[in-house]
Write a protein that holds these residues in place. Structure first.
Motif, PDB file in Angstrom:
ATOM      1  N   ALA A 122      -1.686  -1.373  -4.363  1.00  0.00           N
ATOM      2  CA  ALA A 122      -1.906   0.071  -4.445  1.00  0.00           C
ATOM      3  C   ALA A 122      -3.346   0.471  -4.764  1.00  0.00           C
ATOM      4  O   ALA A 122      -3.816   1.495  -4.294  1.00  0.00           O
ATOM      5  CB  ALA A 122      -0.974   0.674  -5.512  1.00  0.00           C
ATOM      6  N   VAL A 160       6.384   0.438  -2.791  1.00  0.00           N
ATOM      7  CA  VAL A 160       5.131  -0.236  -3.135  1.00  0.00           C
ATOM      8  C   VAL A 160       5.461  -1.662  -3.555  1.00  0.00           C
ATOM      9  O   VAL A 160       6.055  -1.883  -4.621  1.00  0.00           O
ATOM     10  CB  VAL A 160       4.375   0.491  -4.274  1.00  0.00           C
ATOM     11  CG1 VAL A 160       3.020  -0.178  -4.520  1.00  0.00           C
ATOM     12  CG2 VAL A 160       4.204   1.975  -3.971  1.00  0.00           C
ATOM     13  N   ALA A 206       0.267   2.577  -8.563  1.00  0.00           N
ATOM     14  CA  ALA A 206       1.673   2.565  -8.161  1.00  0.00           C
ATOM     15  C   ALA A 206       2.448   3.729  -8.770  1.00  0.00           C
ATOM     16  O   ALA A 206       3.240   4.395  -8.089  1.00  0.00           O
ATOM     17  CB  ALA A 206       2.315   1.237  -8.548  1.00  0.00           C
TER      18      ALA A 206
END
Length: 357
Positions: free
Chosen positions: A63, A91, A104
């Motif tokens: 991320a 994610v 995230a």
């Protein structure tokens, strides 16, 4: 050791890395994009976030840091691919370090995406990122440094060196735990998780047998090697874990490696062999330093006498701590192989095994 240079999959991406710039957003192949997300004040400069197209949106691998610049770069990269942040369904985090895990939570707040992490790293999130647990973690790190022989004048500075980047993580517990060998439920993808501890206890790689690609996170990179260190959140012998994890991915039938930093490359097995040889060379160097000291030497003293990419005096505090803890990982591996001996204390002293009588 002779230098092995991997073949880049994309020369423009390689040239950007070597030139000190950030590469372009790239369509790697149908249904797969690479989005460079900047890392502030860090020689790595960016993390490569991979965007996997799904029938109803996208999933991403890693991320980036929790900064406005990183969030904007990821959003812009998604737009190039034809998507919006609200299209992110999941994610997949390779490991809990800030440049992989940091955004995230913010992405989940925007899109409702689930966050997936290996249980080994999920167990560490609270102690690492919860405000109420930080002091205890720093105290544990300080204890490691005391036993390593770090000079008193620099102990507190080194123990708290990573606190300057803690705010770059949005504290978020994972929604899903991904086990070794698990096949991810991503329509159109045949991703399988491979547990590769070493750089972190719960590091994951993801392999797609049909596309013959490996999303390698920090486990295998094109030019540099990841830090493998003993610290309060590591396993007892992280270098042993790492070398075993390298062996676990070496024979994968893949044509391309998609790492989280630097650039995409070919020749996975040859790169793994080179990294293993690098660590073998380092182990031999450390063993020689311990032998030359004769009557016992601290981990910190060993670290100051090793060959680094720059003179020891020019290495900043955070990286000196990493160098010390990485040296400790190598000493711990040698101890397990009965090639050196530890005399516990403050600091621990290390001697050649021949002196153990």
């Amino acid at each position: 050791m002779a230098k092995f240079v991997v073949t880049p999959s994309n020369e423009a991406q390689r040239d950007a890395w070597l030139g000190g710039t950030i590469p372009e957003v790239e369509r790697v192949r149908p249904g797969l994009w690479s989005v460079p997300v900047p890392i502030p004040i860090n020689p790595l400069r960016y993390v490569l976030v991979y965007v996997l197209e799904l029938p109803d949106g996208v999933a991403i691998v890693d991320a980036g840091w929790n900064t406005d610049e990183a969030y904007a770069a990821l959003a812009a990269g998604l737009r190039v691919a034809g998507y919006d942040m609200t299209d992110v369904k999941g994610v997949l985090v390779t490991h809990l370090h800030p440049d992989h895990y940091g955004l995230a939570g913010r992405i989940r707040e925007t899109s409702g995406a689930w966050i997936a992490l290996h249980p080994g790293d999920a167990a560490l999130v609270h102690d690492r990122y919860d405000e109420g647990a930080i002091d205890a973690l720093v105290a544990r790190e300080r204890a490691v440094l005391v036993r390593s022989g770090v000079p008193e004048l620099t102990l507190d500075e080194l123990a708290g060196a990573s606190m300057m980047i803690r705010h770059m993580v949005s504290m978020a517990k994972p929604d899903r735990l991904v086990e070794d060998g698990e096949r991810l439920d991503l329509p159109g993808w045949d991703l399988r998780a491979i547990w590769t501890p070493g750089h972190s206890p719960g590091h994951l790689c993801f392999v797609s047998p049909s596309r013959k690609v490996l999303f390698s996170g920090d486990h295998v990179l094109a030019k540099i090697t990841p830090i493998v260190a003993v610290h309060p959140q590591s396993g007892p012998n992280p270098l042993a874990d790492y070398l075993d994890s390298l062996a676990a991915v070496r024979m994968l039938d893949v044509e391309e490696v998609l790492p989280a930093h630097e650039y995409r490359f070919l020749e996975l097995a040859k790169r793994v062999d080179y990294v293993m040889a690098h660590h073998d060379e380092r182990l031999t160097e450390i063993e020689r330093v311990v032998a030359a000291a004769g009557d016992g030497v601290s981990c910190w003293a060993v670290a100051t006498r090793l060959t680094w990419s720059r003179p020891w005096e020019t290495i900043p505090p955070f990286m000196r701590r990493a160098a010390n803890n990485e040296t400790l990982a190598h000493l711990t591996w040698l101890e397990a192989k009965k090639r050196v001996r530890r005399v516990p204390g403050e600091p621990d002293l290390w001697l050649p095994e021949a002196n153990s009588m």
